[in-house]
Design a protein around this motif. Structure first.
Motif, PDB file in Angstrom:
ATOM      1  N   MET A  90       0.830  -1.198   0.000  1.00 24.16           N
ATOM      2  CA  MET A  90       0.000   0.000   0.000  1.00 24.16           C
ATOM      3  C   MET A  90       0.867   1.252   0.000  1.00 24.16           C
ATOM      4  SD  MET A  90      -3.239   0.766   2.456  1.00 24.16           S
ATOM      5  CE  MET A  90      -4.250   2.217   2.301  1.00 24.16           C
TER       6      MET A  90
ATOM      7  N   PHE B 277       0.418   5.372   0.835  1.00 23.32           N
ATOM      8  CA  PHE B 277      -0.524   6.199   1.593  1.00 23.32           C
ATOM      9  C   PHE B 277      -0.532   7.642   1.096  1.00 23.32           C
ATOM     10  CE2 PHE B 277       0.929   2.775   4.304  1.00 23.32           C
ATOM     11  CZ  PHE B 277      -0.223   2.342   4.933  1.00 23.32           C
TER      12      PHE B 277
ATOM     13  N   ASN C 164       3.947   8.338   4.880  1.00 23.49           N
ATOM     14  CA  ASN C 164       4.250   7.512   6.053  1.00 23.49           C
ATOM     15  C   ASN C 164       5.621   6.852   5.988  1.00 23.49           C
ATOM     16  OD1 ASN C 164       1.605   8.196   6.327  1.00 23.49           O
ATOM     17  ND2 ASN C 164       0.838   6.140   6.720  1.00 23.49           N
ATOM     18  N   LEU C 165       6.614   7.570   5.473  1.00 21.52           N
ATOM     19  CA  LEU C 165       7.978   7.040   5.560  1.00 21.52           C
ATOM     20  C   LEU C 165       8.413   7.061   7.023  1.00 21.52           C
ATOM     21  CD1 LEU C 165       9.759   8.701   2.507  1.00 21.52           C
ATOM     22  CD2 LEU C 165       8.746   6.427   2.684  1.00 21.52           C
ATOM     23  N   PHE C 166       9.381   6.187   7.373  1.00 19.73           N
ATOM     24  CA  PHE C 166       9.879   6.146   8.748  1.00 19.73           C
ATOM     25  C   PHE C 166      10.959   7.214   8.925  1.00 19.73           C
ATOM     26  CE2 PHE C 166       8.876   1.544   7.815  1.00 19.73           C
ATOM     27  CZ  PHE C 166       7.631   1.597   8.410  1.00 19.73           C
ATOM     28  N   PRO C 167      10.719   8.233   9.772  1.00 18.53           N
ATOM     29  CA  PRO C 167      11.689   9.331   9.877  1.00 18.53           C
ATOM     30  C   PRO C 167      13.001   8.905  10.539  1.00 18.53           C
ATOM     31  CG  PRO C 167       9.937   9.598  11.496  1.00 18.53           C
ATOM     32  CD  PRO C 167       9.546   8.441  10.619  1.00 18.53           C
TER      33      PRO C 167
ATOM     34  N   MET D 191      14.751   6.360   9.757  1.00 20.14           N
ATOM     35  CA  MET D 191      15.566   5.548   8.845  1.00 20.14           C
ATOM     36  C   MET D 191      15.920   6.358   7.608  1.00 20.14           C
ATOM     37  SD  MET D 191      13.469   1.991   8.760  1.00 20.14           S
ATOM     38  CE  MET D 191      12.698   1.338  10.239  1.00 20.14           C
TER      39      MET D 191
ATOM     40  N   GLU E 111      13.862  -2.455   4.965  1.00 22.40           N
ATOM     41  CA  GLU E 111      13.410  -2.982   6.262  1.00 22.40           C
ATOM     42  C   GLU E 111      12.358  -4.091   6.106  1.00 22.40           C
ATOM     43  OE1 GLU E 111      14.984  -1.985   8.843  1.00 22.40           O
ATOM     44  OE2 GLU E 111      13.811  -2.780  10.515  1.00 22.40           O
ATOM     45  N   GLY E 112      11.361  -3.860   5.258  1.00 21.68           N
ATOM     46  CA  GLY E 112      10.310  -4.860   5.046  1.00 21.68           C
ATOM     47  C   GLY E 112      10.849  -6.146   4.428  1.00 21.68           C
TER      48      GLY E 112
ATOM     49  N   HIS F  32      13.245  -8.026   6.975  1.00 22.96           N
ATOM     50  CA  HIS F  32      12.701  -8.547   8.228  1.00 22.96           C
ATOM     51  C   HIS F  32      11.351  -9.240   8.084  1.00 22.96           C
ATOM     52  CE1 HIS F  32      15.998  -7.051  10.567  1.00 22.96           C
ATOM     53  NE2 HIS F  32      15.869  -5.865  10.003  1.00 22.96           N
ATOM     54  N   SER F  33      10.553  -8.883   7.061  1.00 20.03           N
ATOM     55  CA  SER F  33       9.266  -9.573   6.910  1.00 20.03           C
ATOM     56  C   SER F  33       9.366 -10.740   5.937  1.00 20.03           C
ATOM     57  CB  SER F  33       8.185  -8.608   6.410  1.00 20.03           C
ATOM     58  OG  SER F  33       8.007  -7.545   7.308  1.00 20.03           O
TER      59      SER F  33
ATOM     60  N   GLN G  25       9.367  12.037  -1.411  1.00 16.98           N
ATOM     61  CA  GLN G  25       8.982  11.088  -0.364  1.00 16.98           C
ATOM     62  C   GLN G  25       7.976  10.071  -0.904  1.00 16.98           C
ATOM     63  OE1 GLN G  25       8.226  12.363   3.701  1.00 16.98           O
ATOM     64  NE2 GLN G  25       8.912  14.413   3.205  1.00 16.98           N
TER      65      GLN G  25
ATOM     66  N   ARG H 118       9.296   1.604  -1.789  1.00 18.00           N
ATOM     67  CA  ARG H 118       9.233   0.780  -0.587  1.00 18.00           C
ATOM     68  C   ARG H 118       8.144  -0.289  -0.714  1.00 18.00           C
ATOM     69  NH1 ARG H 118       7.824   3.395   5.267  1.00 18.00           N
ATOM     70  NH2 ARG H 118       5.784   3.709   4.294  1.00 18.00           N
ATOM     71  N   ALA H 119       6.986   0.113  -1.262  1.00 19.28           N
ATOM     72  CA  ALA H 119       5.904  -0.859  -1.429  1.00 19.28           C
ATOM     73  C   ALA H 119       6.289  -1.918  -2.473  1.00 19.28           C
ATOM     74  CB  ALA H 119       4.616  -0.146  -1.839  1.00 19.28           C
TER      75      ALA H 119
ATOM     76  N   MET I 276       8.533  -5.070  -1.671  1.00 16.54           N
ATOM     77  CA  MET I 276       7.919  -6.266  -1.076  1.00 16.54           C
ATOM     78  C   MET I 276       7.370  -7.210  -2.151  1.00 16.54           C
ATOM     79  SD  MET I 276       8.163  -5.948   2.270  1.00 16.54           S
ATOM     80  CE  MET I 276       6.884  -6.945   3.045  1.00 16.54           C
TER      81      MET I 276
END
Lengths: 242, 269
Positions: free
Chosen positions: B108, B110, B114-117, B119, B127-128, B131-132, B169, B176-177, B180
């Motif tokens: 998804m 958004f 909703n990026l991680f500030p 990182m 990260e996804g 780790h996922s 961003q 990032r999406a 995955m």
């Protein structure tokens, strides 16, 4: 002044004891605050009940009385005696940890919901979300309050002087009793407490700045002691999001 | 929460639709956002959801991403229930573990990025996968570099999100999406928070994704020209129901329903 210079080694050894109890107490309080604070954010009722039980119990207990209880009541209730320094570290750690747990819980809950949703969209586990996203962001929020708590804890260590530990306060009392120099003896202690507090404040502010750099709220180059003289970022508290 | 009970086997098979909403109801308190909604999306299809605000479009995406849970009805993804799971020949509410397994296919983007500030751009993207999905670090890093190349931000790999413009961003968020490797990509008003001059860059990236991959896409957007260009089908929503659906040429060129006409009139002028 001569009075103080002559007795500097005594005052320094007292200050050393005060500092050791402060650091051990803060370490215990920190671990308790993180664990209990995180329990308080879980959906599991039992976990939250443990968190609330701990916080409400030790927030409402005077550290001094708790220390007396451990030092004097436990030897009567059990065959064990607790070392006075250990009793003080436990009492202060449990007490300040209860305040810290509330800080941790509030900071974790203040991480924006949108950040959590992004971790769900990346299919992260609870632990990965907590470790990679929630705690690093909540950390910057916790630090200013942690700074206050550490200083409160350091000043509260003076209670150990009442159970015979030779900390800074005890040294001052003994020197006053031995010489009758009331003003010099206590002024010396005040100054040393003040210096210790300043050291703790500088340490905490360096940690705070590092946390804010990692969230991109301060330029990456803004490091070192001199940076402390510059004003903190306007967005340091409250999430820093538009 | 009422349990929705349905005999197993009622779901679509492997050759059927990729996404299926089966009598889905979503209420927030007394407010019914989705009202017994049925629709399907075929593999590789790109579907745009349009309609006035509050018509339930975004809720559909949020239900698919499991950011919200259905009040009633079942959502199926790839022939498996997402909102529910099979237990003893019946469907019961899915637990976290089941949802994690099924939603692995879904990504998804958004409205607010909703990026991680905490990182860098690289960490946000890797990260996804690391780790996922358990992708090795080196491979994830290489893939991040490729994706940043695609969204034209290769030089920003070590930047922090706060150093980027909104458009940049959002392009990182798309990368990032995609990192995955989702089968389904949900795009929730991805240009609505951007300054007008930054919108084109983001839409160009999405056009590239649409042209070069067979990822199934569900889009909620107010960019009607973009919707027309990339989607196979448009669904017009009002008050939690589908008012009209059809190919974009028909919906935008010759809408049959008065409600659709009025809505398009309002947004296009």
């Amino acid at each position: 002044m001569d009075f103080f210079i002559d007795r500097l080694p005594l005052y320094l050894s007292g200050a050393g004891t005060t500092l050791v109890i402060t650091l051990l107490g803060a370490a215990l309080a920190f671990v308790l605050a993180m664990v209990v604070g995180m329990l308080g954010t879980l959906r599991n009722r039992a976990a939250r009940a443990v968190a609330t039980g701990y916080t409400e119990t030790f927030r409402g207990v005077a550290a001094l009385v708790l220390m007396y209880w451990m030092a004097f009541a436990i030897p009567q209730l059990t065959p064990y005696e607790i070392d006075p320094v250990f009793a003080a570290v436990l009492a202060l750690g449990l007490n300040v940890g209860a305040y810290g747990a509330e800080v941790v819980r509030a900071a974790i809950n203040a991480v924006p919901r949108a950040q959590i949703e992004a971790t769900i969209a990346l299919n992260m586990s609870w632990w990965r979300r907590t470790r990679s996203v929630v705690l690093p962001q909540a950390w910057a929020q916790m630090l200013p309050t942690f700074g206050n708590l550490v200083i409160e804890l350091m000043k509260a260590t003076a209670i150990v002087s009442l159970i015979g530990v030779a900390d800074l306060t005890r040294v001052a009392q003994e020197q006053r009793a031995a010489t009758g120099e009331t003003i010099a003896a206590f002024t010396g202690a005040l100054v040393v407490y003040f210096v210790i507090a300043q050291l703790l404040i500088v340490g905490m502010r360096l940690l705070e700045r590092r946390a804010n750099r990692r969230l991109g709220r301060l330029p990456a180059s803004d490091t070192g002691l001199w940076a402390l003289l510059r004003p903190p970022p306007a967005t340091a508290i409250g999430g820093g999001r538009r | 929460m009422p349990q929705y009970e349905t005999p197993l086997g009622a779901g679509p098979g492997a050759g059927g639709p990729l996404i299926r909403f089966d009598g889905v109801v979503k209420r927030f308190g007394d407010n019914t956002v989705l009202d017994h909604l049925d629709f399907t999306v075929a593999p590789g299809e790109r579907v745009t959801l349009i309609g006035p605000s509050g018509s339930g479009k975004t809720t559909i995406l949020r239900l698919l991403m499991t950011l919200e849970q259905v009040t009633d009805g079942v959502i199926w993804v790839g022939g498996e229930p997402l909102s529910h799971m099979p237990k003893g020949g019946r469907l019961v509410r899915a637990n976290e573990r089941h949802q994690r397994r099924v939603r692995r296919q879904i990504g998804m983007v958004f409205q607010q990025f909703n990026l991680f500030p905490n990182m860098t751009v690289r960490q946000n993207i890797t990260e996804g996968p690391v780790h996922s999905l358990g992708v090795p670090r080196g491979e994830a890093d290489r893939r991040a570099a490729e994706l940043l190349e695609m969204v034209d931000l290769a030089d920003k790999i070590d930047a922090h999100p706060t150093q980027l413009s909104g458009g940049q961003q959002q392009r990182v968020a798309i990368a990032r999406a995609l990192a995955m490797r989702p089968r389904i990509l949900l795009l929730d008003e991805v240009t609505s928070a951007l300054d007008p001059e930054l919108v084109t860059g983001v839409l160009d990236v999405l056009r590239t994704v649409a042209e070069t991959t067979d990822i199934t896409m569900l889009l909620v957007t107010h960019e009607m020209q973009f919707a027309r260009d990339v989607s196979h089908r448009v669904l017009m929503f009002d008050q939690g129901r589908i008012v009209e659906e059809g190919p974009p040429e028909q919906i935008f060129g010759d809408p049959r329903e008065e409600r659709t006409r009025a809505f398009l009139h309002a947004v296009l002028d």
